[in-house]
Design a protein around this motif. Structure first.
Motif, PDB file in Angstrom:
ATOM      1  N   ARG A   1      -6.000  -7.802   6.618  1.00 38.57           N
ATOM      2  CA  ARG A   1      -5.032  -6.601   6.917  1.00 38.57           C
ATOM      3  C   ARG A   1      -4.034  -6.498   6.006  1.00 38.57           C
ATOM      4  O   ARG A   1      -3.256  -5.989   5.621  1.00 38.57           O
ATOM      5  CB  ARG A   1      -4.546  -6.253   9.017  1.00 38.57           C
ATOM      6  CG  ARG A   1      -3.448  -7.249   8.433  1.00 38.57           C
ATOM      7  CD  ARG A   1      -3.196  -6.927  10.018  1.00 38.57           C
ATOM      8  NE  ARG A   1      -3.460  -7.575  11.009  1.00 38.57           N
ATOM      9  CZ  ARG A   1      -2.289  -8.846  11.277  1.00 38.57           C
ATOM     10  NH1 ARG A   1      -1.321  -8.791  10.574  1.00 38.57           N
ATOM     11  NH2 ARG A   1      -2.948  -9.917  11.851  1.00 38.57           N
ATOM     12  N   LYS A   2      -3.859  -7.008   4.970  1.00 37.56           N
ATOM     13  CA  LYS A   2      -3.037  -7.533   3.982  1.00 37.56           C
ATOM     14  C   LYS A   2      -1.400  -8.157   3.996  1.00 37.56           C
ATOM     15  O   LYS A   2      -0.443  -7.045   4.123  1.00 37.56           O
ATOM     16  CB  LYS A   2      -3.475  -6.114   2.782  1.00 37.56           C
ATOM     17  CG  LYS A   2      -4.501  -6.021   2.149  1.00 37.56           C
ATOM     18  CD  LYS A   2      -4.697  -5.000   1.508  1.00 37.56           C
ATOM     19  CE  LYS A   2      -5.473  -5.014   0.234  1.00 37.56           C
ATOM     20  NZ  LYS A   2      -6.976  -6.080   0.960  1.00 37.56           N
ATOM     21  N   ASP A   3      -1.224  -8.153   5.102  1.00 38.86           N
ATOM     22  CA  ASP A   3       0.409  -8.916   5.560  1.00 38.86           C
ATOM     23  C   ASP A   3       0.251 -10.031   5.206  1.00 38.86           C
ATOM     24  O   ASP A   3       0.886 -10.633   6.202  1.00 38.86           O
ATOM     25  CB  ASP A   3      -0.067  -8.270   7.515  1.00 38.86           C
ATOM     26  CG  ASP A   3       1.683  -9.101   8.616  1.00 38.86           C
ATOM     27  OD1 ASP A   3       2.249  -9.001   7.927  1.00 38.86           O
ATOM     28  OD2 ASP A   3       1.433  -9.200   9.428  1.00 38.86           O
ATOM     29  N   ARG A   4       0.919  -8.856   4.495  1.00 35.72           N
ATOM     30  CA  ARG A   4       1.227 -10.610   3.409  1.00 35.72           C
ATOM     31  C   ARG A   4       2.379 -12.105   4.116  1.00 35.72           C
ATOM     32  O   ARG A   4       2.750 -12.797   4.465  1.00 35.72           O
ATOM     33  CB  ARG A   4       1.841 -10.144   2.252  1.00 35.72           C
ATOM     34  CG  ARG A   4       2.734 -11.454   1.242  1.00 35.72           C
ATOM     35  CD  ARG A   4       2.514 -11.153   0.058  1.00 35.72           C
ATOM     36  NE  ARG A   4       2.732 -12.419  -0.655  1.00 35.72           N
ATOM     37  CZ  ARG A   4       2.404 -12.924  -1.511  1.00 35.72           C
ATOM     38  NH1 ARG A   4       0.756 -12.958  -1.508  1.00 35.72           N
ATOM     39  NH2 ARG A   4       2.578 -13.920  -1.916  1.00 35.72           N
ATOM     40  N   VAL A   5       3.777 -10.773   4.468  1.00 37.25           N
ATOM     41  CA  VAL A   5       4.171 -11.963   5.178  1.00 37.25           C
ATOM     42  C   VAL A   5       3.791 -12.611   6.536  1.00 37.25           C
ATOM     43  O   VAL A   5       4.014 -13.715   6.565  1.00 37.25           O
ATOM     44  CB  VAL A   5       5.766 -11.121   6.400  1.00 37.25           C
ATOM     45  CG1 VAL A   5       6.855 -11.416   7.301  1.00 37.25           C
ATOM     46  CG2 VAL A   5       6.224 -10.035   4.916  1.00 37.25           C
TER      47      VAL A   5
END
Lengths: 252, 252
Positions: free
Chosen positions: B146-150
DNA sequence: TCAACACAAATTGTTAACAATTTTTGTACT
DNA sequence: AGTACAAAAATTGTTAACAATTTGTGTTGA
């Protein structure tokens, strides 16, 4: 816990004006707070300040001629590497590592120092680099013979740090410094002062095996050295309360 | 050095109200200074504060609603674990580890994590204890998708810390925390964002080999994982000055 | 146009004072 | 005697103010 120790006269920390005391510590004491930090650090690992001793801010200000903010920062950093314990609203005490912490520290040392020795064996010119270490062991022995306990303790710790330095890895060196300092606290607390089995002989054996590129021998020597050190400890009583009672020959 | 980074709006540090952010940090935030410390620490390893950013005391006071003495103590501790750099009379900056430090950190990781894995293999009920780790890897993968990098970065680090925790040795756990945080800084500086070779797959392989008690396999998996991570880094230019020039398409 | 100098603004280093908490001391009561 | 409570002393936590240093800006002169 364990305020049984008296608030020792911290004036003695100002003595011994750091002649060769700069063996075990870090970079340049550029800041004021670094100076205080190093001073207290050295005093603790030299056993001039014993575990449990209360470090009152006002007293430290007086000793080091600085403001409370400075000693506060220094104490915070010392607490961060488990050399002092910081109790909220109660103040700072020289740390008193317990049995679990002792096990953890020694286990970590076996792991880390083993890995360090492994790397040293891959280095070129190892024999050459070992020379300063040999000299250090000689000084250890000399200090032991003339019963200069403080210097002896200091050199015993410094030996391991210098060994780590040979690996040319600052992370490992810092780590070794931390482990050595915590070990020194542990020894101050639990080592029976009678039979201190001359670590310099064991140090010498480590150097010899290292020089001979005897991998199994080095690892064995180091492990035995650390295990001996750990086995010497005695965790008889609960805490220092008992000491007080014992002093006055009271039943518990 | 490297004031090329703008003094980023530190307001964003107050966001993300530490829901599950307490994976990588230490004991209870009992003190005010501990709170500030953790807050900045998390922000740095989460890449919400990038290397080189100036940490002005007054701004931090404003953000965290506390006095300068408090942030001062927090910064001192952060400096002590090499997360920020403290230049005399110049202030605090998020640290910018160099090539040498990178090598040292990764070498130390190979040593320490290897030793940790070795110990884990001796533990009873290993498969059982591995379950939470498996779940963590799943979350890693989900965050990546989901591209939640943090969250992804946070979990990638937390994986190694949790692995260390299984060894039931606080010294090693603290050490791993320190190494992971410094690695996070290194990645923020030198990792090319394009090809981040999905660490969760490698994490999964580590768990699988561990579960199968395949000693050689685990050690190999971990070493490859760390080496891959290190190889991904690019130390092209001298420092961030070059970045600035590149941004504006200037010849050097 | 560029360098050197001087002044102003901003930031850090240090100290002192006040508020809050804990520890000790003293007193009264059972 | 011993316990419980209350005031006092000591110590820590926090904030504010001042001094020292650095950074930025603008001016002058070659």
């Amino acid at each position: 816990m364990s305020e049984a120790f008296e608030t020792a006269d911290m004036r003695l920390m100002a003595t011994e004006p750091s002649v060769s005391s700069r063996l075990l510590e870090m970079a340049e004491p550029t800041n004021e707070v670094d100076r205080i930090y190093s001073e207290i650090f050295d005093a603790v690992i030299d056993h001039r300040l014993l575990p449990g001793v209360k470090l009152t801010e006002a007293v430290l200000c007086d000793v080091f001629r600085c403001s409370r903010g400075t000693v506060r920062a220094a104490l915070a950093r010392l607490a961060h590497d488990k050399i002092v314990e910081l109790l909220p609203n109660r103040g700072a005490f020289v740390a008193t590592p317990d049995l679990k912490e002792t096990r953890d520290v020694f286990e970590a040392r076996r792991m880390v120092e083993g890995a360090i020795l492994d790397k040293l064996l891959t280095l070129p010119d190892l024999s050459l680099r070992l020379l300063p270490l040999r000299q250090m062991v000689d000084e250890e022995r000399a200090a032991f013979r003339r019963k200069d306990r403080v210097t002896w303790i200091r050199l015993s710790n410094a030996f391991h740090v210098q060994l780590a330095k040979l690996a040319d890895n600052e992370v490992l060196t810092d780590l070794m410094r931390s482990l050595a300092s915590r070990t020194s606290l542990i020894i101050a607390l639990y080592d029976v002062p009678g039979r201190s089995a001359c670590s310099f002989d064991e140090h010498e054996r480590i150097l010899a095996s290292l020089d001979a590129h005897d991998r199994a021998g080095v690892l064995d020597a180091m492990n035995h050295h650390l295990q001996d050190c750990e086995r010497r400890l005695r965790f008889d009583d609960d805490d220092t309360q008992a000491d007080l009672r014992a002093v006055f020959n009271l039943k518990r």
